[in-house]
Write an enzyme that holds these catalytic residues in place. Sequence first.
Site, PDB file in Angstrom:
ATOM      1  N   ARG A  25       0.857  -1.351  -0.078  1.00  0.00           N
ATOM      2  CA  ARG A  25      -0.001   0.109  -0.162  1.00  0.00           C
ATOM      3  C   ARG A  25       0.959   1.325  -0.006  1.00  0.00           C
ATOM      4  O   ARG A  25       0.552   2.273  -0.376  1.00  0.00           O
ATOM      5  CB  ARG A  25      -0.765  -0.029   1.252  1.00  0.00           C
ATOM      6  CG  ARG A  25      -2.013   1.181   1.380  1.00  0.00           C
ATOM      7  CD  ARG A  25      -2.552   0.837   2.552  1.00  0.00           C
ATOM      8  NE  ARG A  25      -3.554   2.221   2.945  1.00  0.00           N
ATOM      9  CZ  ARG A  25      -4.672   2.573   2.613  1.00  0.00           C
ATOM     10  NH1 ARG A  25      -5.491   2.047   1.540  1.00  0.00           N
ATOM     11  NH2 ARG A  25      -5.313   3.548   2.878  1.00  0.00           N
ATOM     12  N   ILE A  51      -7.086   8.041  -1.153  1.00  0.00           N
ATOM     13  CA  ILE A  51      -6.794   6.743  -1.118  1.00  0.00           C
ATOM     14  C   ILE A  51      -7.693   6.260   0.117  1.00  0.00           C
ATOM     15  O   ILE A  51      -7.803   6.542   1.150  1.00  0.00           O
ATOM     16  CB  ILE A  51      -5.549   6.101  -1.197  1.00  0.00           C
ATOM     17  CG1 ILE A  51      -5.489   4.738  -0.965  1.00  0.00           C
ATOM     18  CG2 ILE A  51      -4.767   6.604  -0.026  1.00  0.00           C
ATOM     19  CD1 ILE A  51      -3.995   4.132  -1.104  1.00  0.00           C
ATOM     20  N   SER A  52      -8.588   5.321  -0.267  1.00  0.00           N
ATOM     21  CA  SER A  52      -9.679   4.867   0.584  1.00  0.00           C
ATOM     22  C   SER A  52      -8.948   4.214   1.805  1.00  0.00           C
ATOM     23  O   SER A  52      -7.920   3.684   1.456  1.00  0.00           O
ATOM     24  CB  SER A  52     -10.787   3.789   0.058  1.00  0.00           C
ATOM     25  OG  SER A  52     -11.295   4.451  -0.879  1.00  0.00           O
ATOM     26  N   GLN A  53      -9.669   4.397   3.079  1.00  0.00           N
ATOM     27  CA  GLN A  53      -9.356   3.496   4.168  1.00  0.00           C
ATOM     28  C   GLN A  53      -9.165   2.037   3.785  1.00  0.00           C
ATOM     29  O   GLN A  53      -9.954   1.363   3.334  1.00  0.00           O
ATOM     30  CB  GLN A  53     -10.462   3.660   5.299  1.00  0.00           C
ATOM     31  CG  GLN A  53     -10.172   3.029   6.615  1.00  0.00           C
ATOM     32  CD  GLN A  53     -11.458   3.298   7.446  1.00  0.00           C
ATOM     33  OE1 GLN A  53     -12.674   3.471   6.822  1.00  0.00           O
ATOM     34  NE2 GLN A  53     -11.317   3.057   8.683  1.00  0.00           N
TER      35      GLN A  53
END
Length: 205
Positions: A25, A51-53
């Site tokens: 990530r 960027i999503s959790q």
Amino acid sequence: MVSKQIEARGIRDHGVLEAMRKVPRHLFVGEALQDQAYGDFPLPIGEGQTISQPYIVAEMTQALELTKEDRVLEIGTGSGYQTAILAELAYRVYTIERLRTLFIKARKILDELQYHNVVAKCSDGTLGWPEESPFDAIIVTAGSPEVPEVFVEQLDVGGRLVIPVGNQYSQSLLKIVRREDGAYKTDLGGCRFVKLIGEHGWKEE
Ligand code: SAH
């Protein structure tokens, strides 16, 4: 990240957990944020986007019920992180991003990580990708005022659509399954995404 944020909150799909252990990530965020990349929150990726959790990525991916034969359409490539997770689990991923700078960055990192099963384009994803439809799954990673009919139309029978729907401050994560006799909707809970901007989304500011 996976055991504390994702397994602990009830995500059980082995494929999803494995993909999230594998994809690096930190390579999908800018250098200054790399030490925060595995935290329990979204992060800025430029252009006012995020960027999503990690947990929301896992939840949405699990809801897609992907198999290695599936062709999946993603709207909102952003950093490309969700794209990589999908590429680990599906046969092929078609992804659309409207902002050119993000599209170029994401394409580069996905190429470096050798995701050869990702087809990317820069355009308005609210039109879907008619030439490549129907899809086994469609994931929308930006919030929409309603469910654009085109996405349901571009799903195969048995196909799954996961999309956040609501106003610009909060949305419900909806899962829609297309069956022979219609589309069936379930509400997976509250969430908050940046806006889906385009012909069948929010209008440009
Ligand atoms: N899955 C991404 C989420 C990025 S945020 C990640 O985890 O990194 C949502 C993205 O959707 C933004 O990059 C935004 O530019 C994009 N977006 C918004 N409207 C869009 C549209 N109509 N077509 C394609 N992308 C869109």
